[in-house]
Design a protein around this motif. Structure first.
Motif, PDB file in Angstrom:
ATOM      1  N   VAL A  39       0.854  -1.183   0.000  1.00 42.39           N
ATOM      2  CA  VAL A  39       0.000   0.000   0.000  1.00 42.39           C
ATOM      3  C   VAL A  39       0.890   1.234   0.000  1.00 42.39           C
ATOM      4  CG1 VAL A  39      -1.740   1.308   1.277  1.00 42.39           C
ATOM      5  CG2 VAL A  39      -1.847  -1.197   1.220  1.00 42.39           C
ATOM      6  N   TYR A  40       0.614   2.176  -0.885  1.00 39.12           N
ATOM      7  CA  TYR A  40       1.457   3.363  -0.998  1.00 39.12           C
ATOM      8  C   TYR A  40       1.373   4.218   0.259  1.00 39.12           C
ATOM      9  CZ  TYR A  40       3.628   7.579  -2.804  1.00 39.12           C
ATOM     10  OH  TYR A  40       4.469   8.652  -2.990  1.00 39.12           O
ATOM     11  N   LYS A  41       2.526   4.666   0.727  1.00 40.15           N
ATOM     12  CA  LYS A  41       2.622   5.540   1.892  1.00 40.15           C
ATOM     13  C   LYS A  41       3.000   6.948   1.445  1.00 40.15           C
ATOM     14  CE  LYS A  41       1.973   2.095   4.781  1.00 40.15           C
ATOM     15  NZ  LYS A  41       0.764   1.990   5.630  1.00 40.15           N
ATOM     16  N   ILE A  42       2.332   7.923   2.001  1.00 36.20           N
ATOM     17  CA  ILE A  42       2.548   9.319   1.624  1.00 36.20           C
ATOM     18  C   ILE A  42       3.967   9.751   1.956  1.00 36.20           C
ATOM     19  CG2 ILE A  42       1.819  11.696   2.078  1.00 36.20           C
ATOM     20  CD1 ILE A  42      -0.994  10.540   2.642  1.00 36.20           C
ATOM     21  N   GLY A 107       4.255   8.817   5.787  1.00 33.13           N
ATOM     22  CA  GLY A 107       4.232   7.421   6.216  1.00 33.13           C
ATOM     23  C   GLY A 107       2.846   6.832   6.357  1.00 33.13           C
ATOM     24  N   LEU A 108       1.817   7.640   6.129  1.00 35.55           N
ATOM     25  CA  LEU A 108       0.441   7.146   6.217  1.00 35.55           C
ATOM     26  C   LEU A 108      -0.072   6.740   4.842  1.00 35.55           C
ATOM     27  CD1 LEU A 108      -1.225   9.787   8.594  1.00 35.55           C
ATOM     28  CD2 LEU A 108      -0.136   7.626   9.216  1.00 35.55           C
ATOM     29  N   LYS A 134      -7.021  12.092  -1.859  1.00 36.99           N
ATOM     30  CA  LYS A 134      -6.416  11.415  -3.009  1.00 36.99           C
ATOM     31  C   LYS A 134      -4.984  11.908  -3.166  1.00 36.99           C
ATOM     32  CE  LYS A 134     -10.458  10.376  -5.894  1.00 36.99           C
ATOM     33  NZ  LYS A 134     -11.505  10.703  -4.929  1.00 36.99           N
ATOM     34  N   ILE A 135      -4.105  11.026  -3.622  1.00 38.07           N
ATOM     35  CA  ILE A 135      -2.719  11.393  -3.911  1.00 38.07           C
ATOM     36  C   ILE A 135      -2.633  11.540  -5.418  1.00 38.07           C
ATOM     37  CG2 ILE A 135      -0.284  10.806  -3.529  1.00 38.07           C
ATOM     38  CD1 ILE A 135      -1.320   8.731  -1.438  1.00 38.07           C
ATOM     39  N   ILE A 136      -2.568  12.785  -5.901  1.00 39.10           N
ATOM     40  CA  ILE A 136      -2.798  13.011  -7.329  1.00 39.10           C
ATOM     41  C   ILE A 136      -1.523  13.108  -8.163  1.00 39.10           C
ATOM     42  CG2 ILE A 136      -5.022  14.098  -6.893  1.00 39.10           C
ATOM     43  CD1 ILE A 136      -3.703  16.795  -7.354  1.00 39.10           C
ATOM     44  N   ASN A 137      -0.358  12.945  -7.544  1.00 36.99           N
ATOM     45  CA  ASN A 137       0.886  13.013  -8.323  1.00 36.99           C
ATOM     46  C   ASN A 137       1.409  11.632  -8.717  1.00 36.99           C
ATOM     47  OD1 ASN A 137       1.455  13.118  -5.299  1.00 36.99           O
ATOM     48  ND2 ASN A 137       3.447  12.466  -6.100  1.00 36.99           N
TER      49      ASN A 137
END
Length: 254
Positions: A39-42, A107-108, A134-137
């Motif tokens: 899972v992608y972490k910020i 890390g979240l 949402k993580i848009i990049n």
């Protein structure tokens, strides 16, 4: 004879019959895939799109009509505002949000960040907020034999290779659906995964779930390569055949 060869070389063509998602060996391994999908972490410099599904006005800054072009802000209920405001994660791992200030999100996961921001807004500011993040990049690059090669945003959770190929308009007639390569891990630790989209069993593989900065490459199929070589040969030999044909006509006339 020369005229016959010229006609043959000029008219060579083929029809590629692609076979998608047929049932094959269910136990066949996915070549090159050695791990589970993470899972992608910020991270710092990520761009977050934050909105309150209950009332967007609490998240999007108020701006005059027509202002805020390119920032994601506009009049409430209109295009960009409805999508939510965008915020960059700073190097210290925090994101600055209206009213509540800086929130640590480094890390979240996307869902963990949404829950944390939702709790903060729900304490004193908003009644029963529903925060969406949402993580848009994040992106996937699709190259090779697809109709629209390019970079595509990876916004949807668990977006699959099929989703990305759909965004790219699908595989062309020249594409080899049996030998699709996914380069994962970037420059530092590249991992090449080979997938066979003609096998329906591949749909259940975790390797199909796209990761940030994945590069998908659809190579040409063998029939297309042979046809291309034949066309190149035809282009090369046509002037010679024309000369031979002209010489034969002149000889016959004499």
């Amino acid at each position: 004879m020369a005229f016959f060869l010229l006609s043959f070389c000029s008219s060579c063509s083929y029809k590629q019959n692609q076979a998608f998602l047929e049932r094959k060996d269910a136990n066949a391994p996915i070549t090159g895939f050695t791990g589970n999908v993470q899972v992608y972490k910020i991270k710092p410099q990520d761009i977050l799109q934050v909105r309150n599904l209950q009332s967007i006005k609490y998240i999007v800054d108020d701006v005059p009509a027509g202002a805020g072009a390119g920032t994601g802000a506009s009049s409430p209920g209109g295009g960009a505002a409805a999508a939510g405001q965008s915020y960059e994660v700073a190097e210290d791992g925090t994101v600055a949000l209206p009213v509540i200030g800086r929130v640590k999100v480094d890390g979240l996961s996307r869902l963990e960040a949404a829950n944390k921001i939702q709790d903060l807004y729900g304490k004193d500011l908003i009644k029963n907020p529903i925060i969406d993040v949402k993580i848009i990049n994040l992106k996937v690059t699709v190259l090779g034999e697809v109709r629209r090669p390019g970079n595509y945003q990876l916004i949807k959770d668990n977006a699959s290779l099929i989703d990305m190929l759909g965004e790219a308009g699908g595989i062309t007639d020249k594409g080899n659906e049996k030998h699709v390569k996914v380069v994962r891990g970037g420059i530092v630790n590249p991992q090449i995964i080979e997938l066979d989209l003609s096998d329906v069993a591949s749909l259940s593989s975790p390797a199909m779930i796209m990761q940030n900065n994945d590069v998908v490459y659809i190579e040409q199929n063998k029939k297309s390569l042979r046809n291309e070589k034949l066309q190149n040969f035809s282009t090369l030999i046509q002037p010679i055949l024309l000369l031979l044909n002209s010489a034969l006509i002149i000889t016959t006339i004499k």
